[in-house]
Design a protein around this motif. Structure first.
Motif, PDB file in Angstrom:
ATOM      1  N   VAL A  99      -4.099   3.168  -9.900  1.00  0.00           N
ATOM      2  CA  VAL A  99      -3.047   2.298  -9.361  1.00  0.00           C
ATOM      3  C   VAL A  99      -3.730   1.171  -8.596  1.00  0.00           C
ATOM      4  O   VAL A  99      -4.542   1.423  -7.700  1.00  0.00           O
ATOM      5  CB  VAL A  99      -2.096   3.072  -8.427  1.00  0.00           C
ATOM      6  N   LYS A 107       0.834  -1.203   0.000  1.00  0.00           N
ATOM      7  CA  LYS A 107       0.000   0.000   0.000  1.00  0.00           C
ATOM      8  C   LYS A 107       0.869   1.254   0.000  1.00  0.00           C
ATOM      9  O   LYS A 107       0.524   2.263  -0.622  1.00  0.00           O
ATOM     10  CB  LYS A 107      -0.936  -0.003   1.206  1.00  0.00           C
ATOM     11  N   CYS A 140       2.007   1.816  -3.499  1.00  0.00           N
ATOM     12  CA  CYS A 140       0.903   2.373  -4.288  1.00  0.00           C
ATOM     13  C   CYS A 140       0.706   3.855  -3.981  1.00  0.00           C
ATOM     14  O   CYS A 140       0.460   4.660  -4.888  1.00  0.00           O
ATOM     15  CB  CYS A 140      -0.385   1.601  -4.008  1.00  0.00           C
ATOM     16  N   ARG A 182      -3.521  -3.023  -6.843  1.00  0.00           N
ATOM     17  CA  ARG A 182      -2.687  -4.039  -6.207  1.00  0.00           C
ATOM     18  C   ARG A 182      -3.120  -5.414  -6.706  1.00  0.00           C
ATOM     19  O   ARG A 182      -4.272  -5.809  -6.542  1.00  0.00           O
ATOM     20  CB  ARG A 182      -2.825  -3.997  -4.677  1.00  0.00           C
TER      21      ARG A 182
END
Length: 223
Positions: free
Chosen positions: A91, A58, A61, A93
């Motif tokens: 963006v 995270k 990101c 994950r």
């Protein structure tokens, strides 16, 4: 015994009848938060409850989302409001499949399947220093005459943002602190740019390998 509670948003979480150690699932952000101390109505007493490696991803990101023209970049990978008025992202994950409704350009942070052996300590006692290898995959707007040009431009912005993430004070990489568990180094590999093909992508794309050296304790992954 700790309770797992549900809250629709921050205000609902702060209104919970919770005790220290209780965990709240936020349906708006899809995150767990744990209450460290009373009162539960104080936001500073709640912290995100997730595995350290997820917090690292995270953090990567978040660094990529700073790629905006306002920050001196050519591209904009920040969150936005789509045509239907809904919050949207550029963006992601762990995504490998995309559709016509996804924005271009866009990025996905993937874990490199080529896992490495622990650098030091291994699993003995839980403490270890490990290489956490990620791949940042980017998809760009199509250029039929020079398909790779947009990929080179976008990967340059990605690398620039990652370099900025390395330039921090007190080794507080990605805002995760400088005491284990933490990131102790960020290594950026050489990017690879590929034209459209029928197997992987209908548009040009690129890959930027990133290796994060982590100080972590596998016995307490949520620490």
């Amino acid at each position: 015994m700790a309770s797992i509670l549900t809250a629709a948003n921050e205000a609902a979480m702060l209104a919970l009848d919770a005790a220290p150690g209780d965990i709240a699932w936020r349906t708006d952000t899809k995150q767990f938060f744990i209450l460290d101390a009373l009162p539960a109505s104080a936001l500073e007493n709640w912290r995100e409850y997730s595995p350290f490696r997820l917090r690292v991803v995270k953090g990567v990101c978040a660094a990529l989302k700073t790629i905006t023209p306002a920050n001196g970049h050519l591209h904009d990978f920040s969150d936005f409001i789509d045509d239907a008025g809904r919050p949207a992202e550029r963006v992601f994950r762990g995504r490998t499949v995309y559709g016509d409704g996804d924005p271009l350009p866009m990025l996905s942070v993937l874990e490199d399947p080529r896992a490495r052996e622990p650098v030091g300590g291994g699993l003995k006692g839980g403490f270890s220093s490990n290489e956490f290898r990620l791949l940042i995959q980017g998809f760009v707007q199509d250029d039929k005459d020079h398909p790779l040009d947009p990929a080179y431009l976008a990967s340059a912005d990605v690398i620039s943002a990652l370099v900025k993430a390395k330039l921090v004070n007190n080794f507080n990489f990605l805002g995760l602190g400088n005491v284990a568990p933490c990131v102790i180094e960020i290594l950026i590999g050489e990017p690879v740019h590929r034209p459209p093909d029928d197997e992987i992508s209908a548009v040009a794309y690129f890959l930027v390998p990133v290796t994060l050296i982590l100080a972590e304790n596998f016995e307490t992954p949520f620490a």
